[in-house]
Design a protein around this motif. Structure first.
Motif, PDB file in Angstrom:
ATOM      1  N   GLU A  51      95.267  83.723  76.696  1.00 47.68           N
ATOM      2  CA  GLU A  51      94.698  84.216  75.439  1.00 47.68           C
ATOM      3  C   GLU A  51      93.288  84.728  75.716  1.00 47.68           C
ATOM      4  OE1 GLU A  51      93.181  82.475  71.107  1.00 47.68           O
ATOM      5  OE2 GLU A  51      94.696  81.367  72.261  1.00 47.68           O
ATOM      6  N   GLY A  52      93.108  86.048  75.592  1.00 51.89           N
ATOM      7  CA  GLY A  52      91.801  86.652  75.821  1.00 51.89           C
ATOM      8  C   GLY A  52      91.566  87.101  77.244  1.00 51.89           C
ATOM      9  N   LEU A  82      90.228  77.191  88.046  1.00 55.35           N
ATOM     10  CA  LEU A  82      90.178  77.476  86.619  1.00 55.35           C
ATOM     11  C   LEU A  82      89.018  76.748  85.948  1.00 55.35           C
ATOM     12  CD1 LEU A  82      94.004  77.283  85.793  1.00 55.35           C
ATOM     13  CD2 LEU A  82      92.591  79.342  86.054  1.00 55.35           C
ATOM     14  N   GLN A  83      88.728  75.541  86.420  1.00 55.88           N
ATOM     15  CA  GLN A  83      87.626  74.774  85.847  1.00 55.88           C
ATOM     16  C   GLN A  83      86.279  75.438  86.114  1.00 55.88           C
ATOM     17  OE1 GLN A  83      86.939  70.937  87.651  1.00 55.88           O
ATOM     18  NE2 GLN A  83      86.204  70.062  85.739  1.00 55.88           N
ATOM     19  N   VAL A  88      86.829  80.900  81.399  1.00 55.39           N
ATOM     20  CA  VAL A  88      87.896  80.031  80.910  1.00 55.39           C
ATOM     21  C   VAL A  88      87.302  78.888  80.085  1.00 55.39           C
ATOM     22  CG1 VAL A  88      89.765  78.477  81.576  1.00 55.39           C
ATOM     23  CG2 VAL A  88      89.415  80.627  82.814  1.00 55.39           C
ATOM     24  N   GLU A  89      87.780  78.760  78.856  1.00 51.92           N
ATOM     25  CA  GLU A  89      87.325  77.662  77.999  1.00 51.92           C
ATOM     26  C   GLU A  89      88.223  76.444  78.154  1.00 51.92           C
ATOM     27  OE1 GLU A  89      85.832  76.937  73.431  1.00 51.92           O
ATOM     28  OE2 GLU A  89      87.371  78.454  73.793  1.00 51.92           O
ATOM     29  N   THR A  90      89.529  76.617  77.984  1.00 48.48           N
ATOM     30  CA  THR A  90      90.487  75.520  78.150  1.00 48.48           C
ATOM     31  C   THR A  90      91.692  76.032  78.939  1.00 48.48           C
ATOM     32  OG1 THR A  90      91.611  76.027  76.054  1.00 48.48           O
ATOM     33  CG2 THR A  90      89.807  74.422  75.994  1.00 48.48           C
ATOM     34  N   ARG A 110      86.815  81.936  76.915  1.00 51.73           N
ATOM     35  CA  ARG A 110      85.614  81.636  76.143  1.00 51.73           C
ATOM     36  C   ARG A 110      85.221  82.846  75.294  1.00 51.73           C
ATOM     37  NH1 ARG A 110      82.837  77.102  78.018  1.00 51.73           N
ATOM     38  NH2 ARG A 110      83.458  76.387  80.111  1.00 51.73           N
ATOM     39  N   LYS A 111      84.336  82.606  74.358  1.00 49.44           N
ATOM     40  CA  LYS A 111      83.782  83.723  73.600  1.00 49.44           C
ATOM     41  C   LYS A 111      82.983  84.614  74.548  1.00 49.44           C
ATOM     42  CE  LYS A 111      83.545  81.237  69.209  1.00 49.44           C
ATOM     43  NZ  LYS A 111      82.662  80.756  68.109  1.00 49.44           N
TER      44      LYS A 111
END
Length: 300
Positions: A51-52, A82-83, A88-90, A110-111
């Motif tokens: 997503e995004g 990924l962390q 990447v937010e989640t 993330r935004k």
């Protein structure tokens, strides 16, 4: 059969959780004392739900860890990558199914917009050390980590702005960097203040950075860039007394190591250039820096 079980357990203990060992009955001839065992690994199919972010961006980040047979170490590297990704937010990483096993990676970005307003006093006192900086950027323009930014800073005697872009161009995070900066400054204090000294300058640069090693604890990057700078200085407002032009090529090497207790950063850059300054038209410069940090634990 006991040997088959022990060999399978050995693979699992080493982290190859999708691998098993089986007796090849067709190649086995116990009358000759020959038993043939084969390692069998389940196929792994990668599925990405992002997503995004583009699926190709995520696959490019983790592609080097999709080995066969897949191991627990590979999964750990995927999780760490990924962390550490600032976009990447989640995320979630699951393994489903039998054969093929489905490696399902779900990611939420993330935004992307960044807005910063900063007050500081780190400029040269002659042009006004206290000032305000404004920064606006979008770090995910096309859902692949494309970063566009602009910055503006002003003090009593300084007005500086820059725009730039960082664009990923290779699957392994190779990126192109473009920056343009322009500044105008006036001496507002010190013994030169009465002479109305001012400076106009600009810098344009383009470079490419390619990670060579990207592991959970070790990172190594190589970079090549070129820039052009022009600077003109005036006294009594309009009387020019300096006109400097410089063209440079820079080769950089950056290495970093991190662990729960300590971290190491080693930076190196070689620069060669050509200027119109009398007596130093050609130059070679090397700059190096090493920084080590350690978390000191208090013994109880």
């Amino acid at each position: 059969l006991l040997l088959q079980e022990r060999l399978s357990n050995y693979y699992v203990e080493k982290g190859y959780f999708l691998s098993r060992v089986r007796l090849n009955r067709q190649k086995t001839d116990l009358s000759l004392g020959i038993a043939v065992f084969e390692e069998i690994s389940r196929d792994v199919e990668l599925r990405i739900k992002a997503e995004g972010l583009r699926d190709s961006y995520i696959q490019g980040k983790i592609g080097q860890f999709l080995n066969k047979p897949l191991s627990q170490k590979d999964i750990t590297n995927i999780l760490y990558t990924l962390q550490q990704d600032s976009l990447v937010e989640t995320f979630k990483v699951n393994i489903e199914g039998e054969d093929p096993a489905i490696l399902l990676i779900t990611v939420k970005a993330r935004k992307a917009w960044q807005l910063e307003i900063e007050g500081s006093n780190d400029e040269n006192p002659d042009i006004g050390e206290a000032g305000v900086r404004f920064f606006l950027g979008h770090r995910n323009v096309a859902r692949g980590g494309e970063n566009l930014f602009g910055e503006y800073k002003i003090t009593d005697g300084l007005e500086r702005w820059q725009v730039g872009a960082v664009i990923p161009v290779t699957p392994k995070n190779g990126r192109l960097q473009l920056v343009y900066q322009q500044s105008n400054s006036n001496v507002v204090s010190g013994f030169l203040d009465p002479y109305s000294v001012r400076n106009e300058s600009y810098v344009i640069s383009a470079g490419f950075i390619q990670p060579i090693l990207f592991l959970p604890q070790h990172k190594f990057e190589l970079g090549l860039s070129g820039d052009r700078k022009e600077s003109q200085s005036f006294v009594l407002d309009d009387r020019q007394f300096s006109d400097v032009e410089a063209n440079s090529i820079r080769f950089s090497q950056n290495y970093s190591y991190s662990s729960p207790l300590d971290g190491l950063i080693a930076l190196s850059q070689f620069s060669v250039g050509l200027t119109n300054t009398e007596g130093e038209r050609n130059y070679f410069h090397w700059n190096g820096q090493v920084q080590w940090e350690r978390d000191l634990k208090i013994l109880k």
